[in-house]
Design a protein around this motif. Sequence first.
Motif, PDB file in Angstrom:
ATOM      1  N   SER A   1      -7.289  -5.436   8.848  1.00  0.00           N
ATOM      2  CA  SER A   1      -6.216  -6.357   8.481  1.00  0.00           C
ATOM      3  C   SER A   1      -5.777  -7.141   9.705  1.00  0.00           C
ATOM      4  CB  SER A   1      -5.039  -5.602   7.866  1.00  0.00           C
ATOM      5  OG  SER A   1      -4.649  -4.504   8.674  1.00  0.00           O
ATOM      6  N   TYR A  57      -5.604  -8.845   4.357  1.00  0.00           N
ATOM      7  CA  TYR A  57      -6.394  -7.620   4.214  1.00  0.00           C
ATOM      8  C   TYR A  57      -7.860  -8.004   4.014  1.00  0.00           C
ATOM      9  CZ  TYR A  57      -1.918  -5.275   3.796  1.00  0.00           C
ATOM     10  OH  TYR A  57      -0.655  -4.790   4.050  1.00  0.00           O
ATOM     11  N   THR A  73       0.834  -1.200   0.000  1.00  0.00           N
ATOM     12  CA  THR A  73       0.000   0.000   0.000  1.00  0.00           C
ATOM     13  C   THR A  73       0.867   1.248   0.000  1.00  0.00           C
ATOM     14  OG1 THR A  73      -0.139  -0.006   2.420  1.00  0.00           O
ATOM     15  CG2 THR A  73      -1.870  -1.162   1.225  1.00  0.00           C
ATOM     16  N   ARG A 105       0.279 -10.666   6.266  1.00  0.00           N
ATOM     17  CA  ARG A 105      -0.852  -9.760   6.422  1.00  0.00           C
ATOM     18  C   ARG A 105      -2.035 -10.289   5.631  1.00  0.00           C
ATOM     19  NH1 ARG A 105       3.753  -6.387   6.126  1.00  0.00           N
ATOM     20  NH2 ARG A 105       3.837  -4.734   7.706  1.00  0.00           N
ATOM     21  N   TYR A 144      -2.438  -9.642  11.280  1.00  0.00           N
ATOM     22  CA  TYR A 144      -1.000  -9.784  11.137  1.00  0.00           C
ATOM     23  C   TYR A 144      -0.499 -10.915  12.029  1.00  0.00           C
ATOM     24  CZ  TYR A 144      -1.809  -4.814  10.049  1.00  0.00           C
ATOM     25  OH  TYR A 144      -2.303  -3.634   9.567  1.00  0.00           O
ATOM     26  N   ASN A 164      -9.677  -9.181   0.553  1.00  0.00           N
ATOM     27  CA  ASN A 164      -9.004  -8.348  -0.437  1.00  0.00           C
ATOM     28  C   ASN A 164      -7.778  -9.062  -1.011  1.00  0.00           C
ATOM     29  OD1 ASN A 164     -10.883  -6.228   0.033  1.00  0.00           O
ATOM     30  ND2 ASN A 164      -9.755  -5.670   1.859  1.00  0.00           N
ATOM     31  N   TRP A 170      -3.788 -11.266   0.414  1.00  0.00           N
ATOM     32  CA  TRP A 170      -2.806 -11.577   1.439  1.00  0.00           C
ATOM     33  C   TRP A 170      -1.419 -11.225   0.931  1.00  0.00           C
ATOM     34  CZ3 TRP A 170       1.030 -14.815  -0.058  1.00  0.00           C
ATOM     35  CH2 TRP A 170       0.769 -15.739  -1.076  1.00  0.00           C
ATOM     36  N   ALA A 219      -8.762 -14.048   3.215  1.00  0.00           N
ATOM     37  CA  ALA A 219      -8.575 -12.618   2.998  1.00  0.00           C
ATOM     38  C   ALA A 219      -9.543 -12.149   1.925  1.00  0.00           C
ATOM     39  CB  ALA A 219      -7.139 -12.332   2.579  1.00  0.00           C
TER      40      ALA A 219
END
Length: 481
Positions: free
Chosen positions: A358, A460, A111, A458, A360, A390, A392, A388
């Motif tokens: 998110s 998302y 991002t 992560r 972690y 959105n 990973w 996820a």
Amino acid sequence: MRTEGTTESGLTNEQLAEEVAHLSTPDRLSTPFGEFEFFDGVPKPESVQTIFDGLDLVRGITAFLNLVPGASLVAMRAGLRTAGVDSPDKIAYTDPKANSGALWLTPNTETTYGVAFLDLKAWGPTVIEAPPQALGVVDDFWFRYVADMGIAGPDKGVGGKYLFLPPGYDGERPDGYYTFESATFTNFVVIRALGGVPAIKQSRIYRLSDADAPPENTFVNIADQVFNTIHSNDFSFFEEIAELVAEEPPAALDPERAGTLRALGIVHGKPFAPDERLRGILDDAARIGAAMARATLYRSRNAESFRWEGSSWKEGFVGGNYEFLHDGARNLDARTLFHYAATVITPAMAHAQVGAGSAYIYTAEDADGALLDGAATYSLRIPPNPPAKNFWAIDIYDTQTRSLLQSAPYPALSSLGEGLQAEADGSYVLWFAPIAPEGKESNWIPTLPGKSWWPLLRLYGPLEPWFDMTWQLPEFIRERG
């Protein structure tokens, strides 16, 4: 009525002697700080300085472990100043994204970041205009949460004007703003926007007094600049803290931590000028404190740290509370762990929701419990259907600096990456090695011989299998041969 051999309290003389023994200090006490000698509980002159040196060391270590958050932001501001972001009207951003050139605590490579510092002492009341679909956070200079802006904030993602007031402010509070008062003059601003760089450039920061005709902001692309934003692990740590204490109101820090600093000569309104003795002790304290922080981060002894029973994968937010509180008590190790590894504090990070925010997890070891070795080859299987909404991503970091490992500009892989190869069952096998195994280049992150490294996964928009723990990430497998 007393009987022979008893005291007025009813204890026998032998019982009283035993009670006194519990209250007493022996004439010679062997300690990690040296030998302490006493005469009937009174320190002998030759032991007094050794005892006080030990006390100063303990307080220095305590200060390091408890004040990493503040030192982290002092270092962040110093690093951004060297990159040309030296006033509140300048907003740093990463285009296209953060890379491994600069030293940042665990940035992601997926991002775009926007970063700025407010100076409420110089500017007074300050306005931030958050763009639509933003993920913005403001933290004070001791790294405590002040406000969310955007999707997690009161504007709910439509964009809005936020007014930040300095400590003790008693002036006008105009309508039309989401208004917050900070305990510190300096405040850290992070702006991420789903629209990327164009959206971040819709952000505005200006004095309230300029609200009728806000001046343009300067946007500084720091993506390819090389600078350091990470606090020191030696005596310089205390100089960073002294800088913060000098700038901010005494009431900005709680009395206990302020008292620890006062005992070390760090007091608002007075110069920090330790003599050679104390300087050496504080250098030791910072190095010992850093060692303890590293053990807490990489080899946690807290069962709550671990995501799954029997797994080495750990949570960054232990306990799920952004203030690190549990049943009214502060989890001190959890606070040190988080701030030694990461930046930005917000309730939105501590409490991910199904399909939003998110999640972690990280580790620093393989399936055998051995530390990850940059000279070896490892595989990691991402099971089918990663939870996820959105995407990973997995980034790897330098264990010394906690920054992106400088083995590649972007030492990361994600489900958004072009060419990532899936297995027949929908899983992904990722490879970590100095040289890509033959035919695995698309699923490979390079490592560096002679260095350790650690990964952070992560998710998302984490989905239900993440929360009910029906999806589990396996361990790293070291390849033999």
